[in-house]
Design a protein around this motif. Structure first.
Motif, PDB file in Angstrom:
ATOM      1  N   UNK A   1       0.832  -1.208   0.000  1.00 12.02           N
ATOM      2  CA  UNK A   1       0.000   0.000   0.000  1.00 12.02           C
ATOM      3  C   UNK A   1       0.868   1.261   0.000  1.00 12.02           C
ATOM      4  N   UNK A   2       1.952   1.226   0.776  1.00 15.95           N
ATOM      5  CA  UNK A   2       2.852   2.385   0.835  1.00 15.95           C
ATOM      6  C   UNK A   2       3.494   2.631  -0.520  1.00 15.95           C
ATOM      7  N   UNK A   3       3.916   1.567  -1.194  1.00 16.59           N
ATOM      8  CA  UNK A   3       4.544   1.706  -2.511  1.00 16.59           C
ATOM      9  C   UNK A   3       3.522   2.201  -3.535  1.00 16.59           C
ATOM     10  N   UNK A   4       2.280   1.734  -3.410  1.00 15.01           N
ATOM     11  CA  UNK A   4       1.232   2.143  -4.355  1.00 15.01           C
ATOM     12  C   UNK A   4       0.935   3.635  -4.257  1.00 15.01           C
ATOM     13  N   UNK A   5       1.184   4.237  -3.125  1.00 17.28           N
ATOM     14  CA  UNK A   5       0.899   5.665  -2.949  1.00 17.28           C
ATOM     15  C   UNK A   5       2.043   6.569  -3.436  1.00 17.28           C
ATOM     16  N   UNK A   6       3.158   5.982  -3.857  1.00 19.43           N
ATOM     17  CA  UNK A   6       4.277   6.792  -4.366  1.00 19.43           C
ATOM     18  C   UNK A   6       3.923   7.349  -5.741  1.00 19.43           C
ATOM     19  N   UNK A   7       4.530   8.474  -6.114  1.00 18.30           N
ATOM     20  CA  UNK A   7       4.350   8.981  -7.483  1.00 18.30           C
ATOM     21  C   UNK A   7       4.867   7.938  -8.490  1.00 18.30           C
ATOM     22  N   UNK A   8       4.339   7.969  -9.704  1.00 14.90           N
ATOM     23  CA  UNK A   8       4.604   6.916 -10.691  1.00 14.90           C
ATOM     24  C   UNK A   8       6.094   6.682 -10.922  1.00 14.90           C
ATOM     25  N   UNK A   9       6.849   7.743 -11.227  1.00 20.33           N
ATOM     26  CA  UNK A   9       8.277   7.587 -11.514  1.00 20.33           C
ATOM     27  C   UNK A   9       9.020   7.077 -10.278  1.00 20.33           C
ATOM     28  N   UNK A  10       8.712   7.599  -9.122  1.00 20.07           N
ATOM     29  CA  UNK A  10       9.331   7.176  -7.864  1.00 20.07           C
ATOM     30  C   UNK A  10       9.012   5.706  -7.598  1.00 20.07           C
ATOM     31  N   UNK A  11       7.759   5.338  -7.863  1.00 22.63           N
ATOM     32  CA  UNK A  11       7.323   3.949  -7.660  1.00 22.63           C
ATOM     33  C   UNK A  11       8.103   3.005  -8.579  1.00 22.63           C
ATOM     34  N   UNK A  12       8.283   3.387  -9.847  1.00 21.96           N
ATOM     35  CA  UNK A  12       9.023   2.546 -10.796  1.00 21.96           C
ATOM     36  C   UNK A  12      10.469   2.344 -10.343  1.00 21.96           C
ATOM     37  N   UNK A  13      11.118   3.431  -9.956  1.00 25.64           N
ATOM     38  CA  UNK A  13      12.512   3.353  -9.499  1.00 25.64           C
ATOM     39  C   UNK A  13      12.608   2.477  -8.257  1.00 25.64           C
ATOM     40  N   UNK A  14      11.711   2.712  -7.329  1.00 28.80           N
ATOM     41  CA  UNK A  14      11.732   1.971  -6.060  1.00 28.80           C
ATOM     42  C   UNK A  14      11.549   0.469  -6.298  1.00 28.80           C
ATOM     43  N   UNK A  15      10.572   0.090  -7.092  1.00 35.06           N
ATOM     44  CA  UNK A  15      10.288  -1.329  -7.352  1.00 35.06           C
ATOM     45  C   UNK A  15      11.440  -1.981  -8.113  1.00 35.06           C
ATOM     46  N   UNK A  16      11.948  -1.276  -9.133  1.00 32.91           N
ATOM     47  CA  UNK A  16      13.040  -1.858  -9.917  1.00 32.91           C
ATOM     48  C   UNK A  16      14.268  -2.134  -9.051  1.00 32.91           C
ATOM     49  N   UNK A  17      14.616  -1.176  -8.197  1.00 32.87           N
ATOM     50  CA  UNK A  17      15.837  -1.340  -7.405  1.00 32.87           C
ATOM     51  C   UNK A  17      15.621  -2.184  -6.145  1.00 32.87           C
ATOM     52  N   UNK A  18      14.595  -1.887  -5.379  1.00 36.36           N
ATOM     53  CA  UNK A  18      14.402  -2.569  -4.086  1.00 36.36           C
ATOM     54  C   UNK A  18      13.758  -3.941  -4.216  1.00 36.36           C
ATOM     55  N   UNK A  19      12.836  -4.111  -5.144  1.00 32.69           N
ATOM     56  CA  UNK A  19      12.129  -5.390  -5.272  1.00 32.69           C
ATOM     57  C   UNK A  19      12.858  -6.313  -6.248  1.00 32.69           C
ATOM     58  N   UNK A  20      13.171  -5.780  -7.438  1.00 28.13           N
ATOM     59  CA  UNK A  20      13.799  -6.615  -8.466  1.00 28.13           C
ATOM     60  C   UNK A  20      15.321  -6.607  -8.389  1.00 28.13           C
ATOM     61  N   UNK A  21      15.879  -5.805  -7.492  1.00 27.17           N
ATOM     62  CA  UNK A  21      17.317  -5.730  -7.223  1.00 27.17           C
ATOM     63  C   UNK A  21      18.145  -5.373  -8.462  1.00 27.17           C
ATOM     64  N   UNK A  22      17.605  -4.489  -9.260  1.00 28.51           N
ATOM     65  CA  UNK A  22      18.346  -4.003 -10.430  1.00 28.51           C
ATOM     66  C   UNK A  22      19.270  -2.887  -9.939  1.00 28.51           C
ATOM     67  N   UNK A  23      20.536  -2.906 -10.318  1.00 29.73           N
ATOM     68  CA  UNK A  23      21.466  -1.854  -9.860  1.00 29.73           C
ATOM     69  C   UNK A  23      20.980  -0.457 -10.283  1.00 29.73           C
ATOM     70  N   UNK A  24      21.329   0.544  -9.477  1.00 28.46           N
ATOM     71  CA  UNK A  24      20.871   1.912  -9.720  1.00 28.46           C
ATOM     72  C   UNK A  24      21.276   2.422 -11.096  1.00 28.46           C
ATOM     73  N   UNK A  25      22.484   2.127 -11.518  1.00 24.09           N
ATOM     74  CA  UNK A  25      22.953   2.607 -12.825  1.00 24.09           C
ATOM     75  C   UNK A  25      22.099   2.015 -13.951  1.00 24.09           C
ATOM     76  N   UNK A  26      21.731   0.735 -13.823  1.00 25.01           N
ATOM     77  CA  UNK A  26      20.907   0.106 -14.846  1.00 25.01           C
ATOM     78  C   UNK A  26      19.485   0.674 -14.834  1.00 25.01           C
ATOM     79  N   UNK A  27      18.960   0.960 -13.616  1.00 22.89           N
ATOM     80  CA  UNK A  27      17.632   1.585 -13.516  1.00 22.89           C
ATOM     81  C   UNK A  27      17.653   2.928 -14.248  1.00 22.89           C
TER      82      UNK A  27
END
Length: 174
Positions: free
Chosen positions: A115-141
């Motif tokens: 629920x907390x992630x769903x309330x993030x702005x779209x771009x912030x949510x994408x970055x957060x999920x890609x890095x924290x959930x899918x463990x994609x390195x920041x440079x690749x994100x």
């Protein structure tokens, strides 16, 4: 083979000298129960096999057979015991799986985080999920989204702060 009462058979000798054979094995291996089992095994062997002809000293042969049987049994028991893993003390828990209560708590925490992630702005949510959930390195994100590394770091910082605040508000609610 019919039973011949005149000819001393190994089985007759075993019956007559049973206690002596047990004591002899017990003296060598130290355990009376073990000695009984060995002599019983010898008895079964004699019942299953034909009587040997030409045995001049049946008691000596029984001593040899019972000794060999005891050594064989002792070695197999030692091998079996070497496979058993001994622990100095029992572990605190029987099963590593979570208790039903912990499972429910974890499920609830995960729902709150979603629920907390769903309330993030779209771009912030994408970055957060890609890095924290899918463990994609920041440079690749940054490369995949076409933004700078600084922008990714900013969205991660804002996303973490927003999730922390959302979860803190939930804890303070009754």
């Amino acid at each position: 083979m019919p039973f011949d009462p005149v000819k001393p058979s190994l089985l007759n000798t075993l019956v007559r000298h049973y206690d002596e054979l047990v004591d002899r094995v017990r003296r060598r291996f130290g355990d009376r129960g073990f000695a009984h089992e060995v002599v019983h095994d010898v008895c079964v062997q004699l019942l299953e096999k034909r009587d040997k002809d030409g045995v001049h000293t049946p008691l000596a042969l029984l001593h040899k057979i019972s000794h060999d049987q005891a050594v064989s049994r002792y070695r197999s028991e030692k091998r079996r015991q070497s496979w058993i893993v001994t622990l100095p003390e029992l572990p605190d828990t029987i099963c590593e799986s979570p208790s039903p209560q912990r499972y429910c708590e974890a499920t609830r925490e995960l729902e709150h985080l979603a629920q907390a992630i769903a309330q993030l702005p779209t771009r912030c949510q994408m970055v957060f999920v890609m890095h924290k959930v899918h463990e994609i390195p920041q440079a690749e994100v940054a490369t995949q989204l076409g933004v700078s590394l600084k922008t990714v770091e900013k969205h991660l910082r804002l996303g973490m702060a927003a999730c922390r605040d959302y979860l803190a508000r939930l804890e303070t609610q009754p």
